[in-house]
Design a protein around this motif. Structure first.
Motif, PDB file in Angstrom:
ATOM      1  N   LEU A 195       0.834  -1.207   0.000  1.00 44.81           N
ATOM      2  CA  LEU A 195       0.000   0.000   0.000  1.00 44.81           C
ATOM      3  C   LEU A 195       0.870   1.259   0.000  1.00 44.81           C
ATOM      4  CD1 LEU A 195      -2.646  -1.180   2.635  1.00 44.81           C
ATOM      5  CD2 LEU A 195      -2.862  -1.194   0.142  1.00 44.81           C
ATOM      6  N   SER A 196       0.383   2.327  -0.631  1.00 42.68           N
ATOM      7  CA  SER A 196       1.152   3.571  -0.727  1.00 42.68           C
ATOM      8  C   SER A 196       1.242   4.250   0.638  1.00 42.68           C
ATOM      9  CB  SER A 196       0.475   4.520  -1.712  1.00 42.68           C
ATOM     10  OG  SER A 196      -0.761   4.951  -1.164  1.00 42.68           O
ATOM     11  N   ASP A 197       2.245   5.146   0.777  1.00 46.87           N
ATOM     12  CA  ASP A 197       2.405   5.876   2.043  1.00 46.87           C
ATOM     13  C   ASP A 197       1.151   6.685   2.358  1.00 46.87           C
ATOM     14  OD1 ASP A 197       4.849   4.812   2.438  1.00 46.87           O
ATOM     15  OD2 ASP A 197       5.981   6.565   1.714  1.00 46.87           O
ATOM     16  N   LYS A 198       0.510   7.194   1.293  1.00 47.08           N
ATOM     17  CA  LYS A 198      -0.705   8.003   1.484  1.00 47.08           C
ATOM     18  C   LYS A 198      -1.821   7.162   2.127  1.00 47.08           C
ATOM     19  CE  LYS A 198      -3.762  10.943  -1.128  1.00 47.08           C
ATOM     20  NZ  LYS A 198      -4.481  10.970  -2.367  1.00 47.08           N
ATOM     21  N   VAL A 199      -1.978   5.955   1.610  1.00 41.26           N
ATOM     22  CA  VAL A 199      -3.019   5.064   2.165  1.00 41.26           C
ATOM     23  C   VAL A 199      -2.672   4.703   3.606  1.00 41.26           C
ATOM     24  CG1 VAL A 199      -4.102   2.771   1.975  1.00 41.26           C
ATOM     25  CG2 VAL A 199      -3.708   4.129  -0.088  1.00 41.26           C
ATOM     26  N   LYS A 200      -1.366   4.406   3.846  1.00 39.96           N
ATOM     27  CA  LYS A 200      -0.954   4.029   5.211  1.00 39.96           C
ATOM     28  C   LYS A 200      -1.230   5.174   6.192  1.00 39.96           C
ATOM     29  CE  LYS A 200       2.588   0.686   3.945  1.00 39.96           C
ATOM     30  NZ  LYS A 200       3.991   0.475   3.665  1.00 39.96           N
ATOM     31  N   GLU A 201      -0.924   6.414   5.772  1.00 40.89           N
ATOM     32  CA  GLU A 201      -1.176   7.581   6.646  1.00 40.89           C
ATOM     33  C   GLU A 201      -2.666   7.737   6.921  1.00 40.89           C
ATOM     34  OE1 GLU A 201       0.610  11.218   5.108  1.00 40.89           O
ATOM     35  OE2 GLU A 201       2.521  10.148   5.010  1.00 40.89           O
ATOM     36  N   MET A 202      -3.467   7.498   5.880  1.00 40.38           N
ATOM     37  CA  MET A 202      -4.917   7.617   6.022  1.00 40.38           C
ATOM     38  C   MET A 202      -5.434   6.583   7.036  1.00 40.38           C
ATOM     39  SD  MET A 202      -8.100   6.573   4.760  1.00 40.38           S
ATOM     40  CE  MET A 202      -7.830   5.596   3.284  1.00 40.38           C
ATOM     41  N   VAL A 203      -4.903   5.366   6.933  1.00 42.93           N
ATOM     42  CA  VAL A 203      -5.328   4.307   7.859  1.00 42.93           C
ATOM     43  C   VAL A 203      -4.906   4.681   9.283  1.00 42.93           C
ATOM     44  CG1 VAL A 203      -5.031   1.888   8.525  1.00 42.93           C
ATOM     45  CG2 VAL A 203      -5.249   2.475   6.112  1.00 42.93           C
ATOM     46  N   LEU A 204      -3.639   5.122   9.425  1.00 45.52           N
ATOM     47  CA  LEU A 204      -3.121   5.464  10.757  1.00 45.52           C
ATOM     48  C   LEU A 204      -3.961   6.532  11.454  1.00 45.52           C
ATOM     49  CD1 LEU A 204       0.775   5.591  10.854  1.00 45.52           C
ATOM     50  CD2 LEU A 204      -0.810   4.222  12.218  1.00 45.52           C
ATOM     51  N   SER A 205      -4.491   7.455  10.649  1.00 45.78           N
ATOM     52  CA  SER A 205      -5.299   8.534  11.232  1.00 45.78           C
ATOM     53  C   SER A 205      -6.578   7.965  11.866  1.00 45.78           C
ATOM     54  CB  SER A 205      -5.649   9.576  10.169  1.00 45.78           C
ATOM     55  OG  SER A 205      -6.584   9.022   9.255  1.00 45.78           O
ATOM     56  N   GLN A 206      -6.951   6.741  11.497  1.00 49.66           N
ATOM     57  CA  GLN A 206      -8.167   6.124  12.062  1.00 49.66           C
ATOM     58  C   GLN A 206      -7.856   5.161  13.214  1.00 49.66           C
ATOM     59  OE1 GLN A 206     -10.204   4.208   8.772  1.00 49.66           O
ATOM     60  NE2 GLN A 206      -9.704   5.911   7.435  1.00 49.66           N
ATOM     61  N   VAL A 207      -6.586   5.058  13.588  1.00 47.65           N
ATOM     62  CA  VAL A 207      -6.206   4.107  14.645  1.00 47.65           C
ATOM     63  C   VAL A 207      -5.928   4.870  15.946  1.00 47.65           C
ATOM     64  CG1 VAL A 207      -4.560   2.309  15.330  1.00 47.65           C
ATOM     65  CG2 VAL A 207      -5.177   2.573  12.927  1.00 47.65           C
ATOM     66  N   PRO A 208      -6.796   4.704  16.965  1.00 42.78           N
ATOM     67  CA  PRO A 208      -6.583   5.430  18.223  1.00 42.78           C
ATOM     68  C   PRO A 208      -5.197   5.218  18.823  1.00 42.78           C
ATOM     69  CG  PRO A 208      -8.768   4.493  18.190  1.00 42.78           C
ATOM     70  CD  PRO A 208      -8.073   3.970  16.954  1.00 42.78           C
ATOM     71  N   LEU A 209      -4.615   4.031  18.661  1.00 39.96           N
ATOM     72  CA  LEU A 209      -3.280   3.801  19.251  1.00 39.96           C
ATOM     73  C   LEU A 209      -2.157   4.404  18.400  1.00 39.96           C
ATOM     74  CD1 LEU A 209      -3.482   0.193  20.790  1.00 39.96           C
ATOM     75  CD2 LEU A 209      -3.551   2.404  21.952  1.00 39.96           C
ATOM     76  N   LYS A 210      -2.513   4.963  17.240  1.00 41.25           N
ATOM     77  CA  LYS A 210      -1.585   5.721  16.382  1.00 41.25           C
ATOM     78  C   LYS A 210      -0.343   4.944  15.949  1.00 41.25           C
ATOM     79  CE  LYS A 210      -4.163   9.218  16.084  1.00 41.25           C
ATOM     80  NZ  LYS A 210      -5.092   9.034  14.971  1.00 41.25           N
ATOM     81  N   LYS A 211      -0.484   3.657  15.787  1.00 40.47           N
ATOM     82  CA  LYS A 211       0.612   2.863  15.228  1.00 40.47           C
ATOM     83  C   LYS A 211       0.041   1.638  14.539  1.00 40.47           C
ATOM     84  CE  LYS A 211       1.534   0.437  19.543  1.00 40.47           C
ATOM     85  NZ  LYS A 211       2.461   0.050  20.566  1.00 40.47           N
ATOM     86  N   LEU A 212       0.828   1.070  13.637  1.00 38.22           N
ATOM     87  CA  LEU A 212       0.423  -0.163  12.970  1.00 38.22           C
ATOM     88  C   LEU A 212       0.626  -1.332  13.924  1.00 38.22           C
ATOM     89  CD1 LEU A 212       2.120   0.325   9.485  1.00 38.22           C
ATOM     90  CD2 LEU A 212      -0.156   1.025  10.217  1.00 38.22           C
ATOM     91  N   GLY A 213      -0.118  -2.406  13.698  1.00 35.62           N
ATOM     92  CA  GLY A 213       0.100  -3.603  14.495  1.00 35.62           C
ATOM     93  C   GLY A 213       1.255  -4.425  13.926  1.00 35.62           C
ATOM     94  N   VAL A 214       1.760  -5.334  14.737  1.00 43.07           N
ATOM     95  CA  VAL A 214       2.785  -6.272  14.264  1.00 43.07           C
ATOM     96  C   VAL A 214       2.215  -7.693  14.365  1.00 43.07           C
ATOM     97  CG1 VAL A 214       4.753  -4.789  14.815  1.00 43.07           C
ATOM     98  CG2 VAL A 214       3.861  -6.335  16.568  1.00 43.07           C
ATOM     99  N   THR A 215       2.837  -8.604  13.628  1.00 40.82           N
ATOM    100  CA  THR A 215       2.285  -9.962  13.533  1.00 40.82           C
ATOM    101  C   THR A 215       2.149 -10.626  14.918  1.00 40.82           C
ATOM    102  OG1 THR A 215       4.511 -10.747  13.035  1.00 40.82           O
ATOM    103  CG2 THR A 215       3.056 -10.367  11.165  1.00 40.82           C
ATOM    104  N   LYS A 216       3.057 -10.277  15.819  1.00 43.46           N
ATOM    105  CA  LYS A 216       3.010 -10.879  17.170  1.00 43.46           C
ATOM    106  C   LYS A 216       1.702 -10.525  17.890  1.00 43.46           C
ATOM    107  CE  LYS A 216       6.019 -11.298  21.241  1.00 43.46           C
ATOM    108  NZ  LYS A 216       5.143 -10.853  22.333  1.00 43.46           N
ATOM    109  N   ASP A 217       1.183  -9.319  17.622  1.00 45.32           N
ATOM    110  CA  ASP A 217      -0.079  -8.912  18.265  1.00 45.32           C
ATOM    111  C   ASP A 217      -1.185  -9.908  17.938  1.00 45.32           C
ATOM    112  OD1 ASP A 217       1.049  -6.523  19.269  1.00 45.32           O
ATOM    113  OD2 ASP A 217       0.646  -5.473  17.391  1.00 45.32           O
ATOM    114  N   ILE A 218      -1.219 -10.358  16.690  1.00 46.07           N
ATOM    115  CA  ILE A 218      -2.263 -11.295  16.271  1.00 46.07           C
ATOM    116  C   ILE A 218      -1.944 -12.703  16.779  1.00 46.07           C
ATOM    117  CG2 ILE A 218      -3.536 -12.226  14.289  1.00 46.07           C
ATOM    118  CD1 ILE A 218      -3.713  -9.118  14.759  1.00 46.07           C
ATOM    119  N   ALA A 219      -0.689 -13.091  16.654  1.00 44.25           N
ATOM    120  CA  ALA A 219      -0.291 -14.449  17.048  1.00 44.25           C
ATOM    121  C   ALA A 219      -0.585 -14.708  18.529  1.00 44.25           C
ATOM    122  CB  ALA A 219       1.192 -14.657  16.751  1.00 44.25           C
ATOM    123  N   GLU A 220      -0.339 -13.724  19.376  1.00 47.03           N
ATOM    124  CA  GLU A 220      -0.591 -13.916  20.819  1.00 47.03           C
ATOM    125  C   GLU A 220      -2.091 -14.004  21.111  1.00 47.03           C
ATOM    126  OE1 GLU A 220       1.449 -14.814  23.000  1.00 47.03           O
ATOM    127  OE2 GLU A 220       3.432 -14.021  22.528  1.00 47.03           O
TER     128      GLU A 220
END
Ligand code: NAP
Length: 246
Positions: A195-220
């Protein structure tokens, strides 16, 4: 936490699936690392697990193909004698706006992301009903709950997984089988790297924790739902999305 549990993880050659394989193996599970095309990556996941003292094998099968899935479960039964946990993680994207979306883009995503879950749940249920125990964990997505422009196919499949999860939770609950879904938000993997940086920034603006998740978050989260600690949880959708979908 999962000592000697036999776990099948679909799409475990990369991303969330490979991390889940490593984490569950770390908790003592014997892991079947399913893949469809990425043979070397799947083998490398197994090598890493065994190097750390764990047990894992690779298994090639296209989850969209009912016969290949049936043979995979039969082979796992021959080798391990049981299936304690199924993690339906395999998934693809073929994004397009509805007016431009081809029949192939629509059906390939439905066949893999929803058909694959159906095929694997059917085979796992057969085994788990006899065992009178089992855990099924389906990987949905936040966009299956809130929608996303350009992903009508993917959102439909991921929402379908939620419905299937709840139906199977009701169908299989009396036989000691729990069925839950995990709905990841925006997680850093090859799927989202494109995904483009623009799309990533747009998504981040909708995430209250203001960061992307990592695979470990899901695995746990998957490890928790597979564990004894989650014995009284079924039919639920656990959102692991930094608050994005609330
Ligand atoms: P990924 O890095 O693209 O990995 C996808 C995995 O699925 C690969 O191991 C791939 O294996 C496997 N796969 C694809 N088609 C398959 C098939 N027909 N049969 C068997 N395996 C198949 O994706 P990811 O980001 O880790 O995503 C994993 C799951 O989480 C997917 O269901 C995805 O929809 C969901 N999810 C991801 C995010 C995110 O932000 N990343 C968010 C929400 C939900 P091969 O390469 O061997 O084919």
């Amino acid at each position: 936490m999962l000592k000697d549990k036999v776990v099948i993880i679909t799409g475990a050659s990369r991303g969330i699936g490979s991390e889940t394989a490593k984490i569950l193996a770390g908790y003592g599970a014997k892991v079947i690392v399913n893949y469809c095309g990425s043979k070397e990556k799947a083998e490398s996941v197994v090598t890493q697990i065994t190097a750390n003292g764990g047990t894992a094998v690779v298994y090639k099968a296209n989850v969209a193909n009912a016969e290949e899935v049936e043979v995979m479960f039969a082979d796992v039964m021959k080798e391990f004698g049981r299936v304690d946990v199924l993690v339906n993680n395999a998934g693809i994207t073929r994004d397009n706006l509805i007016l431009k979306m081809s029949e192939e883009e629509f059906t390939s995503v439905i066949d893999t992301n929803l058909g694959g879950v159906f095929h694997c749940c059917k085979q796992a249920s057969k085994i788990m009903l006899k065992q009178k125990s089992g855990r099924i964990i389906n990987i949905s997505s936040v966009v299956g709950l809130i929608g996303n422009a350009g992903q009508a196919n993917y959102c439909a499949a991921k929402a379908g997984i939620v419905g299937m999860t709840k139906a199977l939770a009701r169908e299989l609950g009396s036989r000691g089988i729990t069925v839950n879904a995990v709905a990841p938000g925006f997680i850093q993997t090859e799927m989202t790297d494109v995904l483009s940086d623009k799309v990533k920034e747009m998504v981040l603006s909708q995430v209250p924790l203001k960061k992307l998740g990592v695979t470990k978050d899901i695995a746990e989260a998957v490890a928790f739902l597979a564990s004894e600690n989650a014995a009284y949880i079924t039919g639920q959708v656990l959102q692991v999305d930094g608050g994005m979908g609330m």
